[in-house]
Design an enzyme around this catalytic site. Structure first.
Site, mmCIF file in Angstrom:
data_model
loop_
_atom_site.group_PDB
_atom_site.id
_atom_site.type_symbol
_atom_site.label_atom_id
_atom_site.label_comp_id
_atom_site.label_asym_id
_atom_site.label_seq_id
_atom_site.Cartn_x
_atom_site.Cartn_y
_atom_site.Cartn_z
ATOM 1 N N TYR A 28 37.865 35.193 38.845
ATOM 2 C CA TYR A 28 37.431 35.671 37.491
ATOM 3 C C TYR A 28 36.519 34.773 36.822
ATOM 4 O O TYR A 28 36.760 33.888 35.840
ATOM 5 C CB TYR A 28 38.841 35.630 36.607
ATOM 6 C CG TYR A 28 40.078 36.153 37.018
ATOM 7 C CD1 TYR A 28 40.250 37.591 37.285
ATOM 8 C CD2 TYR A 28 41.090 35.333 37.376
ATOM 9 C CE1 TYR A 28 41.454 38.134 37.702
ATOM 10 C CE2 TYR A 28 42.255 35.825 38.035
ATOM 11 C CZ TYR A 28 42.457 37.168 38.191
ATOM 12 O OH TYR A 28 43.369 37.823 38.705
ATOM 13 N N ASP A 167 47.792 44.519 35.295
ATOM 14 C CA ASP A 167 47.207 45.794 36.347
ATOM 15 C C ASP A 167 48.005 46.463 36.950
ATOM 16 O O ASP A 167 47.864 47.632 37.101
ATOM 17 C CB ASP A 167 46.139 44.928 37.150
ATOM 18 C CG ASP A 167 45.272 43.955 36.172
ATOM 19 O OD1 ASP A 167 45.408 43.730 34.954
ATOM 20 O OD2 ASP A 167 44.328 43.452 36.660
ATOM 21 N N GLU A 406 48.187 31.031 38.454
ATOM 22 C CA GLU A 406 47.945 32.060 37.620
ATOM 23 C C GLU A 406 49.439 32.707 37.195
ATOM 24 O O GLU A 406 49.548 33.242 36.087
ATOM 25 C CB GLU A 406 46.986 33.140 38.637
ATOM 26 C CG GLU A 406 46.899 34.482 37.674
ATOM 27 C CD GLU A 406 46.059 35.434 38.505
ATOM 28 O OE1 GLU A 406 45.608 35.185 39.774
ATOM 29 O OE2 GLU A 406 45.816 36.641 38.162
HETATM 30 C C1 DGY Z 1 40.572 41.966 37.954
HETATM 31 O O1 DGY Z 1 39.617 41.586 38.110
HETATM 32 O O2 DGY Z 1 41.354 42.248 38.919
HETATM 33 C C2 DGY Z 1 41.204 42.001 36.784
HETATM 34 O O3 DGY Z 1 42.711 41.767 36.869
HETATM 35 C C3 DGY Z 1 40.977 43.046 35.971
HETATM 36 O O4 DGY Z 1 40.726 42.751 34.565
#
Ligand code: DGY
Length: 433
Positions: A28, A167, A406
């Site tokens: 991320y 998600d 995470e």
């Molecule tokens: C990802 O990058 O898969 C995230 O969870 C989307 O927010």
């Protein structure tokens, strides 16, 4: 614990991009909405001014319609699987700072973060911070209550599971399945998961079984495509097959954020628009419609049916403060039972659910942010022992791995997903404070 604190500080320093903090160095690499809020809640113990800047920086991504996007893209070259080219939002809008963003939002944790950061600032700095934040924050809440509640039902509707922040949580994936692209359906039928895996690049950093399946990911990309074709306008989106969900966790977080917004505005001497305060009241009342028998569920916007797949989201009304007293003990009992809390904190899906996978993302693992919210709710309902125990468990969970993962397996406490994860580090600092 001193070592752990040092590790957390190192993670936050390593993920600091200057004025914003990325959730993790690899998976991320940009700024995420609710991540930045949890990050600010931890950073306030180290550097309150930097924490305030983290919160304010979210306004850079604000859309003309008031939406604050779920990701504001940083000027970095790092690979990210759902980058600007997937959204192409700059065709439709210019954000407040011109930064590129996604076309969806994320749980509205901003007001909570603002109040927590505000507590650490001296009164003058706090009022300045609130005044700088308020115009954008009010517009964001107005966006949610109008654009996303067009039929004035009280509840806010989400257009993508990424907006829920959870998600691949089972109720969302079930609601999203009908939109699965034909190509993925065929591959799925043939059982050629490998073919799908070869097409993606995000599951390289962490083992594929800790992420959502490729079939699910491609389904989510498909939703993005539909949103893009709908120019990200709810009026258009509702004419498509995109899943529309009145998400219980999101609405619970919004109810709490609304309470904080009232507090922030009062302290800054700003009057909130009448229409907004009416929407806030209606949203709080409408949470009751998500209750059924023993828990709260999300609801399908189109059919009005509850999505009866139990998840940790069903406990977040505790955080919202909307649960009648006579239900509290039942909810606490369910939450602290071994189904949800085998040992290391509350799992995202109960362990006896057929969909339960202890190390897979939102299908089982313990998430530190959700447990933080639950402990906060328990405390405000006067369940101090449960709140204390939950926090102690989470602390224990992080310290037994010694690293800022995470998410963690609720069964054996091992870390999974991305390592050096910012909100785990930040909330650890908050738990230790
Ligand atoms: C990802 O990058 O898969 C995230 O969870 C989307 O927010």
């Amino acid at each position: 614990l001193q070592d752990l604190r040092a590790t957390a500080l190192e993670v936050l320093r390593g993920n600091d991009l200057g004025d914003v903090t990325r959730p993790s160095p690899t998976l991320y690499p940009h700024q995420w909405l609710w991540d930045s809020c949890f990050i600010a809640i931890g950073l306030r113990h180290v550097d309150p001014a930097r924490a305030a800047a983290e919160v304010l920086s979210l306004l850079r991504g604000q859309w003309p319609n008031g939406m604050i996007p779920h990701v504001i893209f940083a000027e970095v070259d790092d690979f990210y699987h759902a980058g600007p080219q997937r959204w192409r939002c700059d065709r439709y809008v210019v954000t407040a700072s011109g930064a590129q963003s996604t076309g969806i939002t994320q749980p509205p944790m901003i007001a909570e973060a603002a109040v927590r950061v505000g507590e650490m600032l001296d009164p003058k700095a706090r009022i300045d911070f609130y005044r700088a934040l308020l115009p954008g924050l009010i517009r964001f809440h107005e966006f949610l209550h109008t654009e996303r509640d067009p039929d004035d039902e009280g509840l806010v509707t989400l257009v993508h599971s990424w907006e829920s922040g959870m998600d691949n949580t089972p109720p969302w994936m079930e609601a999203t399945l009908p939109i699965t692209p034909r190509r993925v359906k065929v591959l799925r039928r043939l059982g050629t998961a490998e073919a799908l895996d070869a097409l993606r690049r995000d599951a390289k950093e962490v083992p594929a079984e800790e992420r959502l399946t490729s079939a699910d990911l491609f389904t989510l990309y498909r939703v993005v495509r539909e949103l893009r074709r709908s120019c990200y306008s709810f009026r258009n989106i509702r004419e498509t097959e995109v899943p529309l969900v009145q998400d219980v966790a999101f609405n619970a977080i919004l109810v709490r954020a609304n309470d904080h917004l009232v507090e922030i505005a009062a302290e800054a001497g700003v009057k909130l628009p009448k229409r907004l305060t009416r929407s806030m009241r209606r949203c709080r009342e409408a949470m009751e419609q998500l209750w059924s028998q023993s828990t709260y569920f999300s609801r399908d916007f189109r059919t009005g049916e509850l999505l009866r797949h139990e998840t940790v989201g069903g406990f977040l009304p505790l955080y919202a403060g909307v649960v009648p007293e006579e239900r509290i003990d039942g909810l606490v009992k369910a939450m602290t039972s071994p189904r949800y809390w085998p040992r290391y904190g509350v799992a995202s899906v109960p362990a006896d659910d057929p969909a339960f996978l202890p190390r897979c993302y939102w299908q089982g693992p313990v998430w530190v942010n959700i447990n933080w919210l639950l402990a906060d709710g328990l405390e405000r309902y006067g369940r101090l022992e449960a709140a204390r125990e939950l926090r102690a468990n989470v602390l224990n969970l992080i310290s037994s791995s010694g690293q800022m993962f995470e998410y963690y397996s609720p069964l054996d406490g091992t870390g999974a997903g991305s390592n050096s994860f910012s909100w785990t580090a930040a909330l650890l600092l908050d738990l230790l404070a």
